[in-house]
Design a protein around this motif. Structure first.
Motif, PDB file in Angstrom:
ATOM      1  N   ASN A  65       0.815  -1.218   0.000  1.00 45.05           N
ATOM      2  CA  ASN A  65       0.000   0.000   0.000  1.00 45.05           C
ATOM      3  C   ASN A  65       0.847   1.265   0.000  1.00 45.05           C
ATOM      4  OD1 ASN A  65      -2.226  -1.649   0.126  1.00 45.05           O
ATOM      5  ND2 ASN A  65      -2.620  -1.316   2.294  1.00 45.05           N
ATOM      6  N   GLN A  66       2.154   1.131   0.208  1.00 43.17           N
ATOM      7  CA  GLN A  66       3.029   2.287   0.329  1.00 43.17           C
ATOM      8  C   GLN A  66       3.934   2.404  -0.896  1.00 43.17           C
ATOM      9  OE1 GLN A  66       5.094   1.456   3.977  1.00 43.17           O
ATOM     10  NE2 GLN A  66       3.191   1.144   5.122  1.00 43.17           N
ATOM     11  N   THR A  67       4.211   3.643  -1.318  1.00 45.51           N
ATOM     12  CA  THR A  67       5.076   3.825  -2.489  1.00 45.51           C
ATOM     13  C   THR A  67       6.515   3.422  -2.198  1.00 45.51           C
ATOM     14  OG1 THR A  67       5.402   6.150  -1.893  1.00 45.51           O
ATOM     15  CG2 THR A  67       3.644   5.640  -3.461  1.00 45.51           C
ATOM     16  N   SER A  68       6.883   3.293  -0.928  1.00 48.97           N
ATOM     17  CA  SER A  68       8.229   2.818  -0.592  1.00 48.97           C
ATOM     18  C   SER A  68       8.454   1.398  -1.100  1.00 48.97           C
ATOM     19  CB  SER A  68       8.455   2.885   0.918  1.00 48.97           C
ATOM     20  OG  SER A  68       7.496   2.094   1.610  1.00 48.97           O
ATOM     21  N   TYR A  69       7.368   0.660  -1.309  1.00 46.58           N
ATOM     22  CA  TYR A  69       7.486  -0.681  -1.898  1.00 46.58           C
ATOM     23  C   TYR A  69       8.129  -0.601  -3.285  1.00 46.58           C
ATOM     24  CZ  TYR A  69       6.016  -5.126  -4.019  1.00 46.58           C
ATOM     25  OH  TYR A  69       5.997  -6.330  -4.670  1.00 46.58           O
ATOM     26  N   ILE A  70       7.784   0.429  -4.043  1.00 49.11           N
ATOM     27  CA  ILE A  70       8.287   0.572  -5.414  1.00 49.11           C
ATOM     28  C   ILE A  70       9.787   0.824  -5.416  1.00 49.11           C
ATOM     29  CG2 ILE A  70       8.094   1.866  -7.564  1.00 49.11           C
ATOM     30  CD1 ILE A  70       5.260   2.664  -6.712  1.00 49.11           C
ATOM     31  N   ASP A  99       2.742  -3.653  -9.564  1.00 50.41           N
ATOM     32  CA  ASP A  99       2.033  -4.229  -8.408  1.00 50.41           C
ATOM     33  C   ASP A  99       1.321  -3.138  -7.624  1.00 50.41           C
ATOM     34  OD1 ASP A  99       3.004  -6.733  -9.018  1.00 50.41           O
ATOM     35  OD2 ASP A  99       4.501  -6.780  -7.418  1.00 50.41           O
ATOM     36  N   TRP A 100       2.062  -2.055  -7.345  1.00 44.36           N
ATOM     37  CA  TRP A 100       1.478  -0.967  -6.560  1.00 44.36           C
ATOM     38  C   TRP A 100       0.263  -0.394  -7.272  1.00 44.36           C
ATOM     39  CZ3 TRP A 100      -0.041   4.003  -7.054  1.00 44.36           C
ATOM     40  CH2 TRP A 100      -0.333   4.700  -5.879  1.00 44.36           C
ATOM     41  N   GLU A 101       0.365  -0.143  -8.578  1.00 44.28           N
ATOM     42  CA  GLU A 101      -0.756   0.426  -9.326  1.00 44.28           C
ATOM     43  C   GLU A 101      -1.958  -0.516  -9.307  1.00 44.28           C
ATOM     44  OE1 GLU A 101       1.669   3.183 -12.579  1.00 44.28           O
ATOM     45  OE2 GLU A 101       0.687   1.339 -13.233  1.00 44.28           O
ATOM     46  N   TRP A 102      -1.704  -1.808  -9.517  1.00 45.88           N
ATOM     47  CA  TRP A 102      -2.794  -2.790  -9.547  1.00 45.88           C
ATOM     48  C   TRP A 102      -3.515  -2.819  -8.202  1.00 45.88           C
ATOM     49  CZ3 TRP A 102      -4.234  -4.484 -14.081  1.00 45.88           C
ATOM     50  CH2 TRP A 102      -5.084  -5.571 -14.179  1.00 45.88           C
ATOM     51  N   ASN A 103      -2.735  -2.816  -7.124  1.00 40.54           N
ATOM     52  CA  ASN A 103      -3.315  -2.807  -5.779  1.00 40.54           C
ATOM     53  C   ASN A 103      -4.100  -1.518  -5.526  1.00 40.54           C
ATOM     54  OD1 ASN A 103      -3.319  -4.289  -3.114  1.00 40.54           O
ATOM     55  ND2 ASN A 103      -2.456  -2.356  -2.425  1.00 40.54           N
ATOM     56  N   TYR A 104      -3.604  -0.408  -6.057  1.00 40.86           N
ATOM     57  CA  TYR A 104      -4.297   0.870  -5.867  1.00 40.86           C
ATOM     58  C   TYR A 104      -5.599   0.909  -6.664  1.00 40.86           C
ATOM     59  CZ  TYR A 104      -4.832   5.881  -5.024  1.00 40.86           C
ATOM     60  OH  TYR A 104      -5.301   7.100  -4.610  1.00 40.86           O
ATOM     61  N   TYR A 105      -5.561   0.424  -7.893  1.00 41.69           N
ATOM     62  CA  TYR A 105      -6.779   0.395  -8.716  1.00 41.69           C
ATOM     63  C   TYR A 105      -7.912  -0.355  -8.019  1.00 41.69           C
ATOM     64  CZ  TYR A 105      -4.298   1.948 -12.975  1.00 41.69           C
ATOM     65  OH  TYR A 105      -3.591   2.651 -13.909  1.00 41.69           O
ATOM     66  N   TRP A 106      -7.612  -1.548  -7.490  1.00 40.89           N
ATOM     67  CA  TRP A 106      -8.679  -2.464  -7.080  1.00 40.89           C
ATOM     68  C   TRP A 106      -8.810  -2.656  -5.580  1.00 40.89           C
ATOM     69  CZ3 TRP A 106     -11.148  -2.120 -11.183  1.00 40.89           C
ATOM     70  CH2 TRP A 106     -10.544  -2.230 -12.441  1.00 40.89           C
TER      71      TRP A 106
END
Length: 471
Positions: free
Chosen positions: A49-54, A352-359
């Motif tokens: 859920n955090q951009t630090s993942y990217i 991954d981050w975008e997909w999780n954010y979308y849905w």
């Protein structure tokens, strides 16, 4: 994604096993030994859920597998790891019954299986604007193209298949040499499909007896209008029934009103997408990835907004290459400038981050799922209610759809992290499997819950009036 519906009886002699829904799709990637991850861990990055993942290069792809040879079938090692290429799914070796049945506290029988899967591996949707430095070859796959009368007594047509070629007199080029249409199922995708079907037969045919020995009027199949999903169906179902001689109907809606693959026109889809892409979280992820997007854009000629505002196109292009035995791309004007694996890993983490954010996590997620996939989720709910009421005429349904359909369904179920799916009378229970394992959600692990509870989870994502919602 698999939905299993089980009917169980406590203390009664002839319980029935209701319905199981299995979702097999969207598996992304290889367990990094330094991370100490189990195969199941790879599906649920804790910081997604955090951009630090990217930007966290130390985690690579968080155990995800994005590589496969040209020829299949493939499979992540150890089995069940998040594998974008091979799509983990139920297999006899790993399949376990629901715990109450396995431990004998409840007797049950599987009475309905609903299986949702994306297409098998393929060539890319998105060709690099600056050109591709490698050619895709599809001569080893035959996409058959012909139509014939339903009456077998009338002369049947000549089987024909598409053979892609380029004429030297044509001044227009597709941006990449080779013999593929884009996107097209590859030979590895076909071979994976056969194995996928064999594995399904082993679990749901031989072990649980819900898939019949030959197709009958209790089975039902549907795809989108895309050749990708139709070709995948042919491979998978041949793996299920290798000796069957007849033809099978693969149901499709008219493409302009299809409830999968964003078939119907709905202005609220783009307006809601625009809203979520104006949020602080979305802009933060663009800031975090600014240098990467600039570097890739300059190297690969991918500077347009469609390539720079999301990682969808880069992810698609790189995944299609790596999953079919090709290398990551290089600049066509400077062969020494190439995408590195570290760069690709960051692209995949951003995807991954975008997909999780979308849905899952954007503030408009319920509406976004409703307008994109609400009608299809409504169809799922209707089928579940038919099973609940003892009115289902089908034992085994199989849907060949897309990543963009599996994502919102998993979002509606409340998956924890989404990477780029009683006593006196019969009680119907459901299991939801994602890549062969019970899915972990905000509602708990969906391994054994009353069917009515699963319906209640999904209902909020079914729009009451889609025509008004879409404007």
């Amino acid at each position: 994604m698999t939905l299993e519906f089980h009917s169980s009886l406590r203390n009664l002699p002839n319980p029935q096993f209701v319905m199981r829904v299995t979702v097999a799709a969207l598996a992304l990637g290889a367990t990094g030994p330094a991370l100490g991850l189990s195969p199941l861990d790879t599906f649920y990055p804790p910081n997604l859920n955090q951009t630090s993942y990217i930007s966290n290069s130390s985690i690579g792809t968080y155990g995800g597998i994005y590589k496969a040879p040209t020829n299949g079938p493939t499979g992540g090692i150890p089995y069940g790891t998040y594998d974008y290429c091979s799509m983990p799914h139920p297999r006899t070796q790993e399949y376990e019954l629901p715990e109450p049945i396995a431990k004998g506290s409840v007797k049950g029988k599987l009475i309905y299986l609903e299986y949702l899967q994306r297409h098998q591996r393929r060539s890319p949707y998105n060709i690099l604007p600056g050109g591709e430095n490698q050619a895709y070859q599809c001569d080893n796959v035959r996409p058959y193209l012909y139509a014939g009368p339903s009456d077998n007594n009338i002369m049947q047509p000549m089987p024909m298949y598409a053979q892609t070629y380029q004429d030297p007199s044509n001044p227009f080029t597709p941006g990449v040499n080779g013999t593929c249409q884009y996107p097209q199922i590859t030979i590895g995708g076909v071979q994976d499909g056969f194995q996928h079907g064999k594995d399904l037969w082993g679990v749901y045919g031989e072990k649980l007896g819900i898939i019949p020995k030959e197709p009958n009027n209790r089975v039902w199949f549907r795809s989108s209008s895309s050749a990708l999903t139709q070709d995948s169906a042919g491979a998978v179902l041949r793996g299920v029934w290798p000796a069957y001689k007849g033809a099978l109907p693969l149901h499709q809606m008219v493409s302009s009103v299809d409830t999968v693959n964003e078939g119907y026109s709905c202005s609220a889809i783009s307006s809601t997408l625009n809203q979520l892409e104006l949020t602080d979280e979305w802009n933060e992820h663009l800031t975090v990835t600014e240098n990467l997007r600039s570097q890739l854009g300059s190297m690969l000629g991918a500077t347009s907004s469609s390539w720079q505002t999301t990682f969808d196109h880069f992810s698609d292009n790189f995944q299609a290459r790596l999953c079919n035995g090709y290398m990551l791309p290089c600049s066509v004007s400077n062969s020494s400038e190439c995408v590195t694996m570290a760069m690709a890993d960051e692209v995949f983490r951003a995807g991954d981050w975008e997909w999780n954010y979308y849905w899952r996590t954007n503030p408009y997620v319920t509406k976004y799922i409703q307008v994109v996939e609400g009608l299809f989720i409504g169809e799922i709910v209707t089928r579940l209610q038919a099973v609940q009421n003892g009115e289902s005429s089908i034992d085994y349904s199989h849907f060949f759809i897309h990543d963009g359909d599996i994502g919102p369904i998993l979002g509606a179920l409340g998956i924890n992290a989404l990477r780029e799916t009683d006593a006196k009378s019969d009680q119907l229970y459901a299991r939801v499997l994602y890549s062969g394992q019970p899915v972990q959600t905000i509602h708990g692990i969906l391994d054994w819950l009353p069917l009515s509870s699963l319906i209640d989870i999904l209902k909020p994502y079914v729009p009451e009036d889609i025509t008004s919602l879409c404007g």
